[in-house]
Design a protein around this motif. Structure first.
Motif, PDB file in Angstrom:
ATOM      1  N   VAL A 165      38.804  44.408  38.842  1.00 38.42           N
ATOM      2  CA  VAL A 165      39.675  44.254  39.995  1.00 38.42           C
ATOM      3  C   VAL A 165      41.112  44.553  39.576  1.00 38.42           C
ATOM      4  O   VAL A 165      41.498  44.300  38.425  1.00 38.42           O
ATOM      5  CB  VAL A 165      39.535  42.831  40.591  1.00 38.42           C
ATOM      6  N   SER A 166      41.882  45.104  40.484  1.00 39.24           N
ATOM      7  CA  SER A 166      43.256  45.502  40.179  1.00 39.24           C
ATOM      8  C   SER A 166      44.116  44.303  39.782  1.00 39.24           C
ATOM      9  O   SER A 166      44.036  43.228  40.383  1.00 39.24           O
ATOM     10  CB  SER A 166      43.868  46.192  41.394  1.00 39.24           C
ATOM     11  N   LYS A 167      44.963  44.520  38.788  1.00 36.01           N
ATOM     12  CA  LYS A 167      45.863  43.465  38.318  1.00 36.01           C
ATOM     13  C   LYS A 167      46.948  43.124  39.343  1.00 36.01           C
ATOM     14  O   LYS A 167      47.595  42.077  39.220  1.00 36.01           O
ATOM     15  CB  LYS A 167      46.508  43.884  37.001  1.00 36.01           C
ATOM     16  N   LYS A 168      47.142  43.991  40.339  1.00 37.75           N
ATOM     17  CA  LYS A 168      48.197  43.722  41.318  1.00 37.75           C
ATOM     18  C   LYS A 168      47.914  42.476  42.150  1.00 37.75           C
ATOM     19  O   LYS A 168      48.815  41.925  42.792  1.00 37.75           O
ATOM     20  CB  LYS A 168      48.398  44.931  42.227  1.00 37.75           C
TER      21      LYS A 168
ATOM     22  N   ASP B 160      40.505  51.739  33.180  1.00 35.94           N
ATOM     23  CA  ASP B 160      41.838  51.810  33.774  1.00 35.94           C
ATOM     24  C   ASP B 160      42.631  50.561  33.389  1.00 35.94           C
ATOM     25  O   ASP B 160      42.233  49.434  33.704  1.00 35.94           O
ATOM     26  CB  ASP B 160      41.708  51.908  35.297  1.00 35.94           C
ATOM     27  N   ASP B 161      43.757  50.738  32.715  1.00 32.46           N
ATOM     28  CA  ASP B 161      44.570  49.600  32.277  1.00 32.46           C
ATOM     29  C   ASP B 161      45.182  48.824  33.434  1.00 32.46           C
ATOM     30  O   ASP B 161      45.697  47.720  33.235  1.00 32.46           O
ATOM     31  CB  ASP B 161      45.684  50.083  31.341  1.00 32.46           C
ATOM     32  N   ASN B 162      45.141  49.392  34.630  1.00 34.29           N
ATOM     33  CA  ASN B 162      45.658  48.682  35.798  1.00 34.29           C
ATOM     34  C   ASN B 162      44.633  47.704  36.382  1.00 34.29           C
ATOM     35  O   ASN B 162      44.934  46.992  37.345  1.00 34.29           O
ATOM     36  CB  ASN B 162      46.075  49.672  36.884  1.00 34.29           C
ATOM     37  N   PHE B 163      43.442  47.686  35.792  1.00 36.78           N
ATOM     38  CA  PHE B 163      42.391  46.775  36.226  1.00 36.78           C
ATOM     39  C   PHE B 163      42.091  45.778  35.106  1.00 36.78           C
ATOM     40  O   PHE B 163      42.155  46.115  33.916  1.00 36.78           O
ATOM     41  CB  PHE B 163      41.111  47.541  36.567  1.00 36.78           C
ATOM     42  N   TYR B 164      41.761  44.545  35.494  1.00 40.38           N
ATOM     43  CA  TYR B 164      41.330  43.558  34.512  1.00 40.38           C
ATOM     44  C   TYR B 164      40.015  43.998  33.890  1.00 40.38           C
ATOM     45  O   TYR B 164      39.144  44.558  34.561  1.00 40.38           O
ATOM     46  CB  TYR B 164      41.108  42.196  35.169  1.00 40.38           C
ATOM     47  N   LYS B 165      39.843  43.727  32.599  1.00 37.11           N
ATOM     48  CA  LYS B 165      38.540  43.886  31.986  1.00 37.11           C
ATOM     49  C   LYS B 165      37.574  42.903  32.648  1.00 37.11           C
ATOM     50  O   LYS B 165      37.975  41.848  33.128  1.00 37.11           O
ATOM     51  CB  LYS B 165      38.614  43.614  30.479  1.00 37.11           C
TER      52      LYS B 165
ATOM     53  N   LYS C  95      39.654  50.578  50.966  1.00 31.31           N
ATOM     54  CA  LYS C  95      40.558  50.318  52.094  1.00 31.31           C
ATOM     55  C   LYS C  95      40.631  48.834  52.429  1.00 31.31           C
ATOM     56  O   LYS C  95      40.899  48.453  53.566  1.00 31.31           O
ATOM     57  CB  LYS C  95      40.132  51.114  53.336  1.00 31.31           C
ATOM     58  N   TYR C  96      40.350  47.994  51.438  1.00 30.07           N
ATOM     59  CA  TYR C  96      40.409  46.555  51.645  1.00 30.07           C
ATOM     60  C   TYR C  96      40.916  45.860  50.392  1.00 30.07           C
ATOM     61  O   TYR C  96      41.898  45.138  50.406  1.00 30.07           O
ATOM     62  CB  TYR C  96      39.029  46.024  52.048  1.00 30.07           C
ATOM     63  N   PHE C  97      40.269  46.133  49.262  1.00 29.24           N
ATOM     64  CA  PHE C  97      40.599  45.459  48.016  1.00 29.24           C
ATOM     65  C   PHE C  97      40.177  46.384  46.883  1.00 29.24           C
ATOM     66  O   PHE C  97      39.091  46.962  46.941  1.00 29.24           O
ATOM     67  CB  PHE C  97      39.825  44.131  47.935  1.00 29.24           C
ATOM     68  N   ASP C  98      41.014  46.552  45.888  1.00 30.93           N
ATOM     69  CA  ASP C  98      40.677  47.441  44.767  1.00 30.93           C
ATOM     70  C   ASP C  98      39.783  46.691  43.789  1.00 30.93           C
ATOM     71  O   ASP C  98      40.239  46.074  42.824  1.00 30.93           O
ATOM     72  CB  ASP C  98      41.959  47.917  44.066  1.00 30.93           C
ATOM     73  N   LEU C  99      38.470  46.769  44.046  1.00 26.52           N
ATOM     74  CA  LEU C  99      37.487  46.040  43.244  1.00 26.52           C
ATOM     75  C   LEU C  99      36.188  46.816  43.226  1.00 26.52           C
ATOM     76  O   LEU C  99      35.777  47.391  44.245  1.00 26.52           O
ATOM     77  CB  LEU C  99      37.263  44.640  43.834  1.00 26.52           C
TER      78      LEU C  99
ATOM     79  N   ASN D 213      48.638  36.639  36.654  1.00 24.44           N
ATOM     80  CA  ASN D 213      48.846  36.848  35.225  1.00 24.44           C
ATOM     81  C   ASN D 213      48.208  38.186  34.866  1.00 24.44           C
ATOM     82  O   ASN D 213      47.012  38.387  35.068  1.00 24.44           O
ATOM     83  CB  ASN D 213      48.201  35.699  34.436  1.00 24.44           C
ATOM     84  N   LYS D 214      48.996  39.111  34.337  1.00 19.03           N
ATOM     85  CA  LYS D 214      48.485  40.455  34.044  1.00 19.03           C
ATOM     86  C   LYS D 214      47.511  40.477  32.877  1.00 19.03           C
ATOM     87  O   LYS D 214      46.758  41.434  32.704  1.00 19.03           O
ATOM     88  CB  LYS D 214      49.647  41.416  33.758  1.00 19.03           C
ATOM     89  N   ASP D 215      47.525  39.423  32.071  1.00 20.42           N
ATOM     90  CA  ASP D 215      46.654  39.379  30.901  1.00 20.42           C
ATOM     91  C   ASP D 215      45.373  38.584  31.142  1.00 20.42           C
ATOM     92  O   ASP D 215      44.477  38.583  30.298  1.00 20.42           O
ATOM     93  CB  ASP D 215      47.397  38.772  29.709  1.00 20.42           C
ATOM     94  N   GLU D 216      45.292  37.909  32.280  1.00 25.09           N
ATOM     95  CA  GLU D 216      44.147  37.033  32.533  1.00 25.09           C
ATOM     96  C   GLU D 216      43.771  37.082  34.009  1.00 25.09           C
ATOM     97  O   GLU D 216      44.639  37.005  34.881  1.00 25.09           O
ATOM     98  CB  GLU D 216      44.486  35.598  32.133  1.00 25.09           C
ATOM     99  N   LEU D 217      42.488  37.252  34.290  1.00 25.05           N
ATOM    100  CA  LEU D 217      42.002  37.280  35.663  1.00 25.05           C
ATOM    101  C   LEU D 217      42.450  36.009  36.389  1.00 25.05           C
ATOM    102  O   LEU D 217      42.145  34.899  35.967  1.00 25.05           O
ATOM    103  CB  LEU D 217      40.482  37.380  35.668  1.00 25.05           C
TER     104      LEU D 217
END
Length: 336
Positions: free
Chosen positions: A265-268, A142-147, A239-243, A272-276
């Motif tokens: 983990v979700s980039k939201k 999912d591109d919305n999550f960090y690698k 229901k707490y954190f997208d991880l 920085n969207k490119d780095e955890l």
């Protein structure tokens, strides 16, 4: 130091299933990597096509280790000692100083899959082929999550722990309060076991007091746990954190294992969207810190086969242990 059997574990054989042996980034094009798992020396290499191969490490000619100085040529590997060339199926395809190849000798090859940014291999003590395929973790694609790399991986190397100790954590509700400092004991909301897959959901209290991750104090969410055999286990915060945290364990021998964690983990939550970064990085580090609490327990515990479980924990724990039993060869249980 004691082997698993000497620590009262009822099975001498390693469990059948998929196990992580490396992350994808660790083996570059035409590179080899020496490793030892299941009490065997192995060599993993990536051919010129980018495909991965895993085989027993020692050349059948005179025993040199192919991972120590061996060269990758196309999809083959050449022995550093006398130059014998072995193909990806373990067959000898060239003896450089002879007109003949040796068709009588071959090298055992292993099934390998590259999924979820990881390299997995199939183990079966009886040499049977894979009975199932490893799961694809949706967050890993999912591109919305960090690698998970870089920054979202961690290794506990050469830990004195049997893989099943980690798998049993999935059903062990009582330890969360005392090992992981949960403010209350979680409750098992769901437990589904089907074939090689176990699925549990715990009603889980996150955080004791206000913090960056729990600004309003304790949050009751779900902790979803999935296991595919004893080697692959996911912990997903709901229901707490997208991880999601893939906590994979692989036996080195009858005493030690490697544990690898991969977090998506979700980039939201990041700066920085490119780095955890930001809260995303803090949440990942918290997952690693929680496993740090488990490791010394696992390293020094004995396995209690007929544990005096109380009613609140008995069903989930017993059902999970019965589920684990299927992955060991029949009639090989050790009488402790």
């Amino acid at each position: 130091m004691a082997t698993f059997v000497e620590r009262n574990f009822p099975h001498a054989a390693f469990a059948t299933g998929w196990y992580q042996i490396a992350w994808s980034s660790e083996i570059k094009l035409k590179e080899t990597k020496s490793m030892r798992y299941f009490s065997q020396d192995l060599v993993c290499y990536r051919g010129e096509s980018g495909k991965l191969y895993l085989m027993d490490a020692h050349c059948p000619h005179l025993g040199a280790h192919l991972g120590v100085g061996g060269c990758v040529e196309n999809e083959n590997i050449r022995c550093p000692f006398h130059g014998w060339l072995w193909d990806c199926e373990g067959k000898n395809v060239e003896v450089p100083y002879s007109e003949r190849v040796n068709r009588a000798k071959s090298i055992k090859t292993w099934e390998v899959r590259e999924v979820n940014e990881a390299i997995l291999t199939w183990y079966d003590s009886e040499g049977k082929p894979p009975a199932w395929e490893p799961p694809v973790i949706p967050e890993a694609e999912d591109d919305n999550f960090y690698k998970c790399e870089p920054g979202g991986t961690y290794t506990w190397g050469k830990v004195r722990v049997h893989p099943q100790f980690l798998a049993e954590n999935a059903a062990d509700i009582a330890h969360f309060r005392f090992v992981h400092r949960a403010p209350e004991t979680p409750k098992v909301e769901l437990m589904e076991i089907k074939g090689h897959h176990a699925h549990l959901i715990h009603k889980y209290p996150y955080g004791k007091k206000p913090s960056d991750l729990t600004p309003d104090g304790t949050i009751w969410g779900d902790l979803e746990v999935e296991a595919w055999g004893v080697g692959l286990i996911n912990f997903r915060l709901v229901k707490y954190f997208d991880l999601v945290n893939a906590l994979n364990i692989t036996p080195i021998d009858e005493e030690y294992s490697d544990i690898r964690a991969s977090c998506w983990v979700s980039k939201k939550y990041g700066d920085n969207k490119d780095e955890l970064s930001g809260k995303a990085k803090k949440a990942v580090d918290e997952q690693f810190r929680l496993t740090d609490f488990d490791v010394p327990i696992w390293e020094n515990m004995l396995y209690v086969k007929r544990a005096p479980l109380v009613a609140e924990e008995a069903k989930a724990y017993s059902d999970l242990r019965k589920w684990c039993d299927q992955f060991y060869p029949a009639k090989e249980e050790v009488q402790n």
